[in-house]
Design an enzyme around this catalytic site. Structure first.
Site, PDB file in Angstrom:
ATOM      1  CD  GLU A   1      21.498 -25.561   4.230  1.00 23.25           C
ATOM      2  OE1 GLU A   1      21.716 -24.339   4.304  1.00 23.25           O
ATOM      3  OE2 GLU A   1      22.392 -26.408   4.409  1.00 23.25           O
TER       4      GLU A   1
ATOM      5  CB  CYS B   1      17.433 -18.211   1.647  1.00 27.54           C
ATOM      6  SG  CYS B   1      18.580 -19.274   0.752  1.00 27.54           S
TER       7      CYS B   1
END
Length: 535
Positions: A224, A258
C-alpha cells in the site's frame, strides 16, 4: 487502563525475533487459529483493547503527530472498532466453502469447491501517518483469515507503537499475534525470516526494497504505497464545493495522507473563483488561524518538516495562500502554490504535507495528458465537473481508487476495498477485502469411484481415444471468423448445460431442456405414448 502513562519507546531485542516468529509459526501449524470461534474471540478482545486504550491512543497520536482528538477518533480508534464489528458479523459467511461458478454439467459431478484457508504466518509493517488504522487494520484482516501475525509498527510514531504493543500483549493470544518495535535493524531482521505473506504500508522506495527481499523466497506481498494523486477542476465544477472538499483533503492530518491530492489541475476560467473559495473556506475552518487551532495537526518530525520545506524553497511557483511555518513546533500552514508546469519541485515528488500546488490547464484533454505523464498509476484521483467530463477522466486516467466531486471519500469507507495499482501498490484490503488478502482460495474436487468407466478415456494407450475425448470436452464456438456472435440452437443448448451445477435455476433449466428434447424426438417419431403433460 486506557489512561495509563505511555511508556518510552523501546526497541525489541533483535536476538528475540526468530523465537517470536517461530512461536507464531508453531501456533499456526497446530491449527489453533483456524476455528471460527477462536478468530471471533481474538477480534472481540482486540475491540475491547482499542476501546479501553482509546484515551492513550488519543494522547499518543497527539504526541506523535499533533493529531486532533476528532481526527484520532474518526480515522483511527472508531475506524478500527467499526471494522472489527463489521468483520465479526460477516466472518462466518466469508469462511464458508463456495461452489465453483459457471461449471459445466459434466464437471459438476466432481463437486468442485473453493475452500477459504489462511495463508499462514504473516508480517505486517505499518505506517506512521495513521499509526492506529494503518497498523491494526491489516492485523484485523489477518486474524479474521485465521493467520498468525507479527506486527512491526512504525518507529516514526513511537508513542503509538508502544500503546499498540500494550494492547496486543494484554488482550490477544501472545502465540498468535506479536509486536516487534524498532527501526531499520529490527525490520531487516524480520525480513530475513520466511513469511507466508508480507503486508507493507509506506513509501514506494521502501516498498521496492521489501518486494525485492520477498522475491528471494517467493513470498507474496501486499504493498500500500502513495502516489502523485491528481485532482481535476473543470469550468463546469462548483468552485465552492471543490475548494471546501479539496482543502479538507489537504488539511486532514496536515496533508500527511497517502491519498491526498498532490496537485490540482484547474481550467483557467474557473481559477479566480476557486482560489477565492479556498480563502473563504480556510477562514471558516480556522477563524483564529491554523497555528492556534486544536483542529490542525503537525508534521511528524523535523526530518519530514525539512523535506517539505525544501520543496517550497525550490518551487518556481507563486504562493497564493499561506506559507507560514515554525520548525520548533513542526508547524506548517496550508500553502497554496500556483506552479508553471508539471516539472515543478512541488509536483514531481509526493508531498505528504500541507502544500497544495495548482496547475492551470487549457482543457480537460490537456489535464489528462499531464496526469498520464506525471504519474500514470496514482493511488487516488479526484475530479470535479460535469458527469460527461468526470466520466472521461475516469475512463482515461488509471488510479487505485477515485472520488468524484470529493477528496478521497472512497478511502474513508471501511467496507470498500482499498488499494493501489502499478507504482501506487498492489493488492487491497478493508472489510471483506482484508479477509481475502490473507486467505488462500483453494480449489478442491472429489471424483467418485463410480465415474471410473466414464473417465477411463484419459488413460493410455491413447489409440482411438482422441475422437471420444474431443466429443466429451470440445467447446463449440458461438462466433464466426469475423468475431460476430452466433446465437443458434447450439448456443442455447450450450448455455443451458453450462449453467452452474449447484444453481437451482440451472438445474431446472437443464431438466426442462431435456424434457423438450425428449418431446421433440417422440413427436418426430409419431409416438402417441407420451404422458398427457408432455403431449
Amino acid at each position: 487502563m486506557g489512561a495509563s502513562k505511555i511508556m518510552p519507546f523501546e526497541a525489541t531485542a533483535i536476538e528475540s525475533i526468530p523465537d517470536t516468529v517461530n512461536r507464531c509459526k508453531a501456533t499456526f501449524r497446530a491449527q489453533t487459529t483456524k476455528p471460527l470461534s477462536y478468530r471471533l474471540t481474538q477480534l472481540r478482545k482486540l475491540y475491547w483493547g482499542i476501546n479501553d486504550y482509546a484515551d492513550a491512543l488519543v494522547e499518543s497520536c497527539k504526541q506523535d503527530l499533533g493529531k486532533p482528538v476528532f481526527e484520532t477518533f474518526m480515522a483511527e480508534v472508531d475506524w478500527c472498532k467499526n471494522d472489527i464489528v463489521f468483520v465479526t458479523k460477516n466472518l462466518e459467511k466469508w469462511m464458508k466453502d463456495e461452489a465453483a461458478p459457471d461449471i459445466a454439467f459434466s464437471n459438476s459431478l466432481l463437486n468442485p469447491t473453493i475452500r477459504k484457508e489462511p495463508l499462514g504466518t504473516v508480517l505486517v509493517i505499518g505506517a506512521y501517518n495513521f499509526p492506529v488504522q494503518l497498523q491494526l487494520g491489516p492485523v484485523i484482516g489477518a486474524i479474521a483469515a485465521g493467520c498468525t501475525v507479527v506486527l512491526k509498527p512504525s518507529e516514526v510514531s513511537p508513542a503509538t507503537a508502544m500503546v499498540i504493543k500494550n494492547i496486543v500483549e494484554q488482550y490477544l493470544d501472545p502465540d498468535c499475534v506479536a509486536v516487534v518495535n524498532g527501526g531499520v535493524p529490527e525490520t531487516t531482521a524480520l525480513l530475513n525470516e520466511k513469511w507466508d505473506k508480507i503486508f507493507y504500508t509506506g513509501s514506494a522506495g521502501v516498498g521496492t526494497i521489501i518486494a525485492k527481499k520477498a522475491a528471494e523466497t517467493l513470498t507474496p506481498v501486499t504493498l500500500e504505497l502513495g502516489g502523485l494523486n491528481p485532482a481535476f477542476i473543470t469550468n463546469n465544477a462548483d468552485p465552492r464545493l471543490a475548494a471546501r472538499r479539496l482543502l479538507w483533503g489537504k488539511l486532514l492530518n496536515a496533508g500527511q495522507v497517502c491519498m491526498s491530492e498532490n496537485y490540482i489541475m484547474v481550467e483557467k476560467e474557473i481559477l479566480p473563483q476557486f482560489v477565492e473559495q479556498l480563502k473563504i473556506a480556510l477562514k471558516e475552518f480556522y477563524p483564529n488561524g491554523q497555528r492556534n487551532s486544536e483542529d490542525y495537526a503537525r508534521i511528524v518530525n523535523k526530518r519530514h518538516f525539512q523535506r517539505i520545506k525544501k520543496m517550497l524553497d525550490e518551487t518556481r511557483g507563486k504562493i497564493l495562500i499561506g506559507g507560514e511555518m515554525d520548525e520548533s513546533q513542526n508547524f506548517m500552514e496550508i500553502t497554496v502554490v500556483l506552479v508553471e508546469d508539471e516539472h515543478d519541485p512541488v509536483v514531481v515528488d509526493e508531498i505528504f504535507g500541507p502544500i497544495m500546488p495548482i496547475l492551470v490547464v487549457d482543457s480537460i484533454e490537456s489535464a489528462i495528458r499531464t496526469a498520464n505523464s506525471v504519474h500514470s498509476t496514482p493511488l487516488g484521483l479526484y475530479a470535479f465537473g460535469s458527469k460527461a467530463e468526470t466520466s472521461k477522466i475516469l475512463n482515461e486516467v488509471t488510479s487505485g481508487g477515485a472520488s468524484i466531486n470529493d477528496a478521497y471519500y472512497h478511502g474513508s469507507i471501511p467496507t470498500l476495498a482499498f488499494g493501489g495499482v502499478g507504482n501506487s501498490g498492489q493488492g487491497a484490503y478493508r472489510g471483506k477485502a482484508s479477509f481475502d488478502t490473507f486467505t488462500h482460495r483453494r480449489s478442491v474436487t472429489t471424483t467418485p469411484g463410480w465415474m471410473e468407466s466414464l473417465i477411463d478415456v484419459r488413460y493410455p494407450p491413447y489409440a482411438g481415444k482422441l475422437a471420444k475425448m474431443r466429443r466429451l470436452t470440445t467447446q463449440k464456438p458461438n462466433f464466426d471468423r469475423e468475431g460476430r456472435e452466433i446465437k443458434g440452437v447450439g448456443y442455447w443448448l450450450s448455455f443451458v448445460f453450462g449453467l452452474g451445477a449447484n444453481s437451482l435455476k440451472g438445474a431446472v433449466a437443464r431438466w426442462v431442456m431435456v424434457a423438450l428434447v425428449a418431446v421433440g424426438l417422440k413427436k418426430a417419431q409419431g409416438s402417441s405414448s407420451l404422458p398427457p403433460w408432455l403431449r
